[in-house]
Scaffold this motif. Structure first.
Motif, PDB file in Angstrom:
ATOM      1  N   ASP A  58       0.858  -1.188   0.000  1.00  0.00           N
ATOM      2  CA  ASP A  58       0.000   0.000   0.000  1.00  0.00           C
ATOM      3  C   ASP A  58       0.893   1.236   0.000  1.00  0.00           C
ATOM      4  O   ASP A  58       1.537   1.543   1.000  1.00  0.00           O
ATOM      5  CB  ASP A  58      -0.922  -0.011   1.221  1.00  0.00           C
ATOM      6  CG  ASP A  58      -1.811   1.231   1.277  1.00  0.00           C
ATOM      7  OD1 ASP A  58      -2.211   1.719   0.204  1.00  0.00           O
ATOM      8  OD2 ASP A  58      -2.092   1.704   2.396  1.00  0.00           O
ATOM      9  N   PHE A 124      -1.025  -1.014  -4.494  1.00  0.00           N
ATOM     10  CA  PHE A 124      -2.198  -0.139  -4.438  1.00  0.00           C
ATOM     11  C   PHE A 124      -1.728   1.247  -4.020  1.00  0.00           C
ATOM     12  O   PHE A 124      -0.944   1.389  -3.084  1.00  0.00           O
ATOM     13  CB  PHE A 124      -3.195  -0.684  -3.420  1.00  0.00           C
ATOM     14  CG  PHE A 124      -4.556  -0.043  -3.458  1.00  0.00           C
ATOM     15  CD1 PHE A 124      -5.615  -0.697  -4.070  1.00  0.00           C
ATOM     16  CD2 PHE A 124      -4.784   1.182  -2.876  1.00  0.00           C
ATOM     17  CE1 PHE A 124      -6.886  -0.120  -4.105  1.00  0.00           C
ATOM     18  CE2 PHE A 124      -6.043   1.772  -2.902  1.00  0.00           C
ATOM     19  CZ  PHE A 124      -7.103   1.109  -3.517  1.00  0.00           C
ATOM     20  N   SER A 153      -3.188  -1.009  -8.739  1.00  0.00           N
ATOM     21  CA  SER A 153      -4.483  -0.345  -8.637  1.00  0.00           C
ATOM     22  C   SER A 153      -4.272   1.086  -8.155  1.00  0.00           C
ATOM     23  O   SER A 153      -3.563   1.318  -7.171  1.00  0.00           O
ATOM     24  CB  SER A 153      -5.407  -1.091  -7.674  1.00  0.00           C
ATOM     25  OG  SER A 153      -6.642  -0.417  -7.558  1.00  0.00           O
ATOM     26  N   GLN A 230     -11.024   4.646 -10.277  1.00  0.00           N
ATOM     27  CA  GLN A 230     -10.027   3.608  -9.987  1.00  0.00           C
ATOM     28  C   GLN A 230      -9.572   2.978 -11.290  1.00  0.00           C
ATOM     29  O   GLN A 230     -10.391   2.626 -12.146  1.00  0.00           O
ATOM     30  CB  GLN A 230     -10.631   2.536  -9.079  1.00  0.00           C
ATOM     31  CG  GLN A 230      -9.682   1.374  -8.775  1.00  0.00           C
ATOM     32  CD  GLN A 230     -10.348   0.272  -7.966  1.00  0.00           C
ATOM     33  OE1 GLN A 230     -11.574   0.207  -7.902  1.00  0.00           O
ATOM     34  NE2 GLN A 230      -9.565  -0.569  -7.344  1.00  0.00           N
TER      35      GLN A 230
END
Length: 236
Positions: A58, A124, A153, A230
């Motif tokens: 992340d 992400f 993502s 997204q």
């Protein structure tokens, strides 16, 4: 104080300053919808098996809310949250001990990277890409750390549908600075965040950049009439 994403120190100082009230202001700015959006975005990645032990990164983790949601949804996986703001990470570390939080500038991993190349199943980045000096440099560098067929993502601002644009403008030009004033926050910082929404590329442009950097299976998902978007892609 003027904030410029090309000056990484000024952006780092900005996030260190706003860290104490960052979560509560985010909830107020999004009318309590931020957690729902982030959870939907993670679910939309649709990895084949949530029970598999994956390695998930992340990026720009901030106070760790996305990393925590990942851990809830992928309980058997290793979750690593990275940010360059020490004040943000101090808050993240008080929220959970199940995520490994690392202080690092993701734009300058270089030879001192704490990560092995091609080691992550999912990378992400939520609401952080617009603060980086170069999207192209970020994509090229982070690609090294994603496994073949691994997922990237990006969750950030989108381009709202035409009937939402007046609201969008009022929200960022007046409502957000007003909240910053109420909570005795640095109004310049929140004005910078509002301005960053105007210069951030459209979802179509982000998809184009992903393809230029050899990511495949690119898709775009819009939330709340396009206010948030997204992009999901795989490393070839």
């Amino acid at each position: 104080m003027k904030f410029d994403k090309k000056d990484k120190n000024s952006i780092k100082n900005m996030f260190n300053q706003i860290a104490p009230n960052y979560d509560i202001l985010n909830n107020l700015m999004t009318f309590g919808l931020q957690t729902d959006i982030k959870k939907k975005a993670i679910l939309n990645i649709k990895n084949d098996d949530y029970k598999t032990s994956l390695k998930i990164l992340d990026l720009c983790t901030g106070t760790g809310d996305i990393a925590i949601i990942f851990k809830e949804l992928y309980p058997n996986s290793q979750i690593i949250g990275v940010d360059f703001s020490d004040n943000m990470l101090k808050i993240a570390q008080t929220r959970t001990h199940k995520v490994n939080f690392i202080q690092k500038d993701i734009t300058n991993l270089g030879t001192h990277s704490p990560f092995e190349e091609e080691s992550f199943d999912i990378c992400f980045i939520g609401f952080g890409l617009r603060n980086l000096p170069s999207i192209d440099n970020f994509l090229e560098n982070i690609k090294k750390y994603i496994k073949p067929n691994g997922i990237i993502s990006i969750l950030d601002l989108g381009k709202p549908m035409w009937f939402m644009r007046p609201y969008f403008w009022l929200h960022y030009e007046f409502y957000i600075p007003f909240l910053a004033f109420l909570y005795n926050q640095n109004i310049s910082a929140y004005k910078y965040l509002a301005k960053s929404t105007q210069t951030y590329p459209s979802p179509t442009q982000i998809i184009t950049k992903l393809k230029q950097h050899k990511f495949t299976n690119t898709i775009n998902i819009n939330y709340y009439f396009g206010i948030i978007s997204q992009q999901i892609a795989r490393k070839a």
